[in-house]
Design an enzyme around this catalytic site. Sequence first.
Site, mmCIF file in Angstrom:
data_model
loop_
_atom_site.group_PDB
_atom_site.id
_atom_site.type_symbol
_atom_site.label_atom_id
_atom_site.label_comp_id
_atom_site.label_asym_id
_atom_site.label_seq_id
_atom_site.Cartn_x
_atom_site.Cartn_y
_atom_site.Cartn_z
ATOM 1 N N HIS A 161 0.732 -1.388 0.205
ATOM 2 C CA HIS A 161 -0.316 -0.150 0.004
ATOM 3 C C HIS A 161 1.359 0.741 -0.036
ATOM 4 C CE1 HIS A 161 -3.560 -2.440 1.283
ATOM 5 N NE2 HIS A 161 -3.300 -3.542 0.776
ATOM 6 N N CYS A 180 3.273 21.364 -4.814
ATOM 7 C CA CYS A 180 4.942 20.094 -5.310
ATOM 8 C C CYS A 180 6.350 20.876 -6.096
ATOM 9 C CB CYS A 180 4.225 19.182 -6.712
ATOM 10 S SG CYS A 180 5.612 18.560 -8.094
ATOM 11 N N SER A 193 -2.556 -9.082 10.783
ATOM 12 C CA SER A 193 -3.120 -8.681 9.324
ATOM 13 C C SER A 193 -5.148 -9.551 9.984
ATOM 14 C CB SER A 193 -2.855 -8.685 8.042
ATOM 15 O OG SER A 193 -4.077 -8.538 7.281
HETATM 16 ZN ZN LIG Z 1 4.516 18.327 -9.464
#
Ligand SMILES: [Zn+2]
Length: 289
Positions: free
Chosen positions: A131, A190, A232
């Site tokens: 994940h 970003c 789990s």
């Molecule tokens: Zn970016």
Amino acid sequence: MTSAPTVVPSAVGGSADVDALADLVAGGGVVVLSGAGLSTDSGIPDYRGATGSLRRHTPMTYQTFRDDPRGRHRYWARSFIGWRQIRSARPNAGHVAVADLQDAGLLGGIVTQNVDGLHQAGGAGDVVELHGGLDRTVCLACGDVASRAELDERLRAANPHFGPRTDEVNPDGDAELPDDALDGFVMVACARCGGGPLKPDVVFFGETVPRDRVDHCFDLVDRARGLLVLGSSLTVMSGYRFVLRAAAAGIPVAIVNAWPTRGDAKATLRVDAPLGTVLPELVRRTTAG
Ligand SMILES: [Zn+2]
């Protein structure tokens, strides 16, 4: 495939259970599939386990994260605070034991459903993070993958005063902030493209695990002498499918978990005992000498 020792499930792991488990692991080629129960001793809550009813937030779905800028903003505000807990978590005896089994050449792979990086911190290598991992971010616009630590530095600079008061932090390190307080958080974009929204590099609910990652795990399972499920409940299909795969191929499945799991009917061996006790014992029995 030779048959694995079969042990009747018991309320507490008896020594016969651990004997059978040690026999399976001592033969080598065992693939580990770990879940949240392995990290609870490290202080990371198991939201689907015994304390699942204590969950305070509905998990964010991928669709909400992608489509709802305000929901995304609040996710990051909570995550900015919660990151302290993740970052300060240390591997426990169970993680170290898995790394020891790997060092001893007994494992054919480690697949984890956890996103906390504690297998690796405990010394394990070649860990497949089914994940993803919270230690990375991915830009939804340009795809750039960056480190979470780097993001945290940028977030700290942008939010020098944001956070709960000490009396608002729960004993488990979780913090409850009202939604309007979360709106005061400043998110950054970003660092590469300057515009794209960032997402933790983890698979959200409603999102599928990348196909090549799944195929790699199927390869590991197909070549395994046994599948060892650790901590789990196998609630989600992304992990449970490997139990189905192993069982269908006649590969023994051993499950060590404190509670009943979805995979119990497929298991050749079931041990109900604390991982922090069973796994170090397993190391002693299989790597002695
Ligand atoms: Zn970016």
